[in-house]
Design a protein around this motif. Structure first.
Motif, mmCIF file in Angstrom:
data_model
loop_
_atom_site.group_PDB
_atom_site.id
_atom_site.type_symbol
_atom_site.label_atom_id
_atom_site.label_comp_id
_atom_site.label_asym_id
_atom_site.label_seq_id
_atom_site.Cartn_x
_atom_site.Cartn_y
_atom_site.Cartn_z
ATOM 1 N N UNK A 30 3.805 -0.817 -3.518
ATOM 2 C CA UNK A 30 3.634 0.555 -2.613
ATOM 3 C C UNK A 30 4.078 0.215 -1.197
ATOM 4 N N UNK A 31 5.383 -0.438 -1.050
ATOM 5 C CA UNK A 31 5.515 -0.925 0.405
ATOM 6 C C UNK A 31 5.840 0.142 1.147
ATOM 7 N N UNK A 32 5.981 1.477 0.802
ATOM 8 C CA UNK A 32 6.377 2.535 1.532
ATOM 9 C C UNK A 32 4.931 3.243 1.957
ATOM 10 N N UNK A 33 3.867 2.999 1.332
ATOM 11 C CA UNK A 33 2.637 3.670 1.601
ATOM 12 C C UNK A 33 1.937 3.313 3.016
ATOM 13 N N UNK A 34 1.283 4.034 3.555
ATOM 14 C CA UNK A 34 0.249 3.615 4.573
ATOM 15 C C UNK A 34 -0.692 3.030 4.113
ATOM 16 N N UNK A 35 -1.123 1.924 4.693
ATOM 17 C CA UNK A 35 -2.490 1.507 4.333
ATOM 18 C C UNK A 35 -3.218 1.087 5.670
ATOM 19 N N UNK A 36 -4.670 1.313 5.474
ATOM 20 C CA UNK A 36 -5.744 1.193 6.504
ATOM 21 C C UNK A 36 -7.179 1.201 5.897
ATOM 22 N N UNK A 37 -8.045 0.851 6.986
ATOM 23 C CA UNK A 37 -9.331 0.905 6.405
ATOM 24 C C UNK A 37 -9.927 2.475 6.467
ATOM 25 N N UNK A 38 -10.416 2.857 5.322
ATOM 26 C CA UNK A 38 -10.770 4.205 5.219
ATOM 27 C C UNK A 38 -12.311 4.348 4.755
ATOM 28 N N UNK A 39 -13.168 4.933 5.439
ATOM 29 C CA UNK A 39 -14.544 4.842 4.952
ATOM 30 C C UNK A 39 -14.957 3.514 4.537
ATOM 31 N N UNK A 40 -14.378 2.597 5.403
ATOM 32 C CA UNK A 40 -14.955 1.324 5.483
ATOM 33 C C UNK A 40 -14.227 0.360 4.126
ATOM 34 N N UNK A 41 -13.167 0.919 3.468
ATOM 35 C CA UNK A 41 -12.543 0.118 2.550
ATOM 36 C C UNK A 41 -11.021 0.201 2.662
ATOM 37 N N UNK A 42 -10.225 -0.613 2.217
ATOM 38 C CA UNK A 42 -8.762 -0.751 2.365
ATOM 39 C C UNK A 42 -8.427 0.274 1.481
ATOM 40 N N UNK A 43 -7.506 1.403 1.843
ATOM 41 C CA UNK A 43 -6.795 2.623 1.102
ATOM 42 C C UNK A 43 -5.331 2.554 1.302
ATOM 43 N N UNK A 44 -4.775 2.532 0.314
ATOM 44 C CA UNK A 44 -3.250 3.198 0.779
ATOM 45 C C UNK A 44 -3.026 4.691 0.203
ATOM 46 N N UNK A 45 -2.128 5.111 1.089
ATOM 47 C CA UNK A 45 -1.756 6.696 0.983
ATOM 48 C C UNK A 45 -0.401 7.071 0.967
ATOM 49 N N UNK A 46 -0.003 7.909 0.196
ATOM 50 C CA UNK A 46 1.391 8.471 0.306
ATOM 51 C C UNK A 46 1.298 9.940 0.933
ATOM 52 N N UNK A 47 2.303 10.180 1.921
ATOM 53 C CA UNK A 47 1.879 11.558 2.551
ATOM 54 C C UNK A 47 0.661 11.936 2.885
ATOM 55 N N UNK A 54 -9.721 -0.552 -2.833
ATOM 56 C CA UNK A 54 -10.603 -1.307 -3.463
ATOM 57 C C UNK A 54 -11.716 -1.543 -2.588
ATOM 58 N N UNK A 55 -13.031 -1.930 -2.960
ATOM 59 C CA UNK A 55 -14.187 -2.106 -2.339
ATOM 60 C C UNK A 55 -15.199 -2.868 -2.977
ATOM 61 N N UNK A 56 -15.971 -3.664 -1.984
ATOM 62 C CA UNK A 56 -16.867 -4.714 -2.551
ATOM 63 C C UNK A 56 -18.041 -3.858 -3.340
ATOM 64 N N UNK A 57 -18.372 -3.868 -4.323
ATOM 65 C CA UNK A 57 -19.779 -3.436 -5.088
ATOM 66 C C UNK A 57 -20.408 -4.761 -5.174
ATOM 67 N N UNK A 58 -22.070 -4.402 -5.412
ATOM 68 C CA UNK A 58 -22.885 -5.464 -5.498
ATOM 69 C C UNK A 58 -22.574 -6.699 -6.422
ATOM 70 N N UNK A 59 -22.037 -6.389 -7.583
ATOM 71 C CA UNK A 59 -21.476 -7.321 -8.479
ATOM 72 C C UNK A 59 -20.275 -7.518 -8.819
ATOM 73 N N UNK A 60 -19.225 -6.839 -8.092
ATOM 74 C CA UNK A 60 -17.997 -6.840 -8.520
ATOM 75 C C UNK A 60 -17.126 -6.387 -7.472
ATOM 76 N N UNK A 61 -15.524 -6.528 -7.367
ATOM 77 C CA UNK A 61 -14.825 -5.686 -6.399
ATOM 78 C C UNK A 61 -14.137 -4.638 -7.373
ATOM 79 N N UNK A 62 -14.317 -3.349 -6.882
ATOM 80 C CA UNK A 62 -13.574 -1.999 -7.711
ATOM 81 C C UNK A 62 -12.587 -1.594 -7.119
ATOM 82 N N UNK A 63 -11.352 -1.659 -8.042
ATOM 83 C CA UNK A 63 -10.212 -1.029 -7.641
ATOM 84 C C UNK A 63 -10.299 0.312 -8.187
#
Length: 128
Positions: A30-47, A54-63
C-alpha cells in the motif's frame, strides 16, 4: 524516525518482530496509502478512509482490516459490530505473506466509508 517505528520499538522483542514484518509488507503493498499513528496504533488510509492497522493486545498483535468482513476470507475473524475483521499473531512465523498481500489487495478494492460514519450517525456505506 517515524512514529510507527517508535510504536514498533516500544513492543517486546517478539511483538516488535511481528510489528516490523507487518509494517514492511503493508507499506510495500500500500505504498500510496497515508500511514500514521491513529488512536494510538499504526493505521494506513486511502483517501482519508482507514484500511488496515495493527495493535498490541494482551496476548497477541492484532492485524485489523476495517472492511475485512466483506473480503470473504476464512482466516480473518469478524471484529466488532461494523465490517471489520482481524487476524491475531503471537509469532512472526505465523504471518503468511501471500495471504496478507491478497487481503491488502482486497482492502483497496473493497471499502466501506468509515471516514464519514460519524456524519452519517453510524450508518456505514460501501465505497467500492
Amino acid at each position: 524516525m517515524s512514529q510507527i517505528q517508535d510504536y514498533n520499538n516500544s513492543q517486546t522483542a517478539e511483538n516488535k518482530e511481528i510489528c516490523n514484518a507487518l509494517y514492511t509488507i503493508i507499506s510495500k503493498n500500500l505504498s500510496d496509502a497515508e500511514n500514521k499513528i491513529w488512536h494510538a496504533h499504526p493505521v494506513w488510509f486511502l483517501d482519508g478512509n482507514p484500511i488496515v492497522g495493527y495493535s498490541k493486545l494482551k496476548d497477541s498483535v492484532r492485524l485489523l482490516f476495517w472492511s475485512g468482513q466483506s473480503f470473504e476470507e476464512e482466516k480473518l475473524q469478524n471484529e466488532g459490530s461494523f465490517k471489520a475483521a482481524e487476524k491475531r499473531y503471537t509469532n512472526v512465523d505465523q504471518i503468511n505473506e501471500q495471504d496478507l498481500k491478497r487481503w491488502l489487495e482486497k482492502s483497496r478494492e473493497i471499502q466501506w466509508d468509515y471516514k464519514n460514519i460519524v456524519k452519517r450517525k453510524g450508518e456505514l456505506l460501501r465505497l467500492k
